[in-house]
Design an enzyme around this catalytic site. Sequence first.
Site, PDB file in Angstrom:
ATOM      1  N   HIS A  32      15.823 -15.817 -13.650  1.00 30.52           N
ATOM      2  CA  HIS A  32      16.408 -15.056 -13.633  1.00 30.52           C
ATOM      3  C   HIS A  32      17.489 -14.767 -14.758  1.00 30.52           C
ATOM      4  CE1 HIS A  32      14.242 -12.053 -10.909  1.00 30.52           C
ATOM      5  NE2 HIS A  32      15.894 -12.973  -9.903  1.00 30.52           N
TER       6      HIS A  32
ATOM      7  N   HIS B 179      17.942 -23.973  -7.170  1.00 28.43           N
ATOM      8  CA  HIS B 179      16.803 -22.563  -7.258  1.00 28.43           C
ATOM      9  C   HIS B 179      15.647 -22.989  -6.464  1.00 28.43           C
ATOM     10  CE1 HIS B 179      18.192 -18.410  -7.779  1.00 28.43           C
ATOM     11  NE2 HIS B 179      17.308 -18.371  -8.847  1.00 28.43           N
TER      12      HIS B 179
HETATM   13 FE   LIG Z   1      19.963 -15.212  -6.745  1.00 23.16          FE
HETATM   14 FE   LIG Z   2      16.719 -16.206  -8.191  1.00 20.68          FE
END
Ligand SMILES: [Fe+2]
Ligand SMILES: [Fe+2]
Length: 266
Positions: free
Chosen positions: A72, A155
Amino acid sequence: MSKETIILFVGDVVGGIGRRTFEALLPSLRERHAATFVVVNGENAAGGIGITSKVARELFAAGADVITLGNHTYRHREVYDYLDSEERILRPANFLRSQPGHGWCVVERDGIRLGVVSLSGNLFMNASRPAFVEADAVLNALEQESVDHVLVDMHAEATSEKIGIGWYLDGRVTAVVGTHTHVPTADARVLPGGTAYITDAGMTGPRGGVIGVKREQAIESMLTRMPVKFETSSEDPWLNGVLIRAAEPMRATAIEPVLEPAPGVH
Ligand SMILES: [Fe+2]
Ligand SMILES: [Fe+2]
């Protein structure tokens, strides 16, 4: 015997409720655990998706030494210049070089130098370059920086890919912590080569929602398969993370979960 280094890693801070939880709990956590460094994933810190320069500054002011990001990262256009200019905020290193920001940095405290690396998985994620290859390139670059420790935030969506990079980097970095799924996993351990590992550190935000989103909105979306506006839940905030202890360079001695409710935070 070198001095013990303690790294507190905090999982994805979600929205204002997550930031207030981080701000409320961090001073006592930092003191109780004598944390040398605090690294926090901030990819959901602004309104539940992405981050802004104002929100990043707020996390730094609250005690974060480094902020890592994820898929994001580019939600808020306003942050792009800040990603280039602020050394201590990291987007995944294996994004395109042309995308704003950078993927690793070095911070120093009490004479200890910590390298922090942000990586994105490739399975079910949109990172353009391979995580494993980029990890090698970043570790090569960090060799010139005489760091004592390296922490990698992987991530990623797939547990297999996170476990894979944990084994791949075992013995070469101090810690590999997984983020993105927002759910803490029960597999924290120090791998045989000395790398502290967890598949997911969890989320700092509302446990009363669905990985951060108001549960009635998430359920409506899953039930009706129609577009639904998502808002961040404010129910039952928790701070999730891990505490990593290390004595010798690039070797962890322990990793333990930090799972703290914040009942007074609204
Ligand atoms: Fe997240
Ligand atoms: Fe994420």
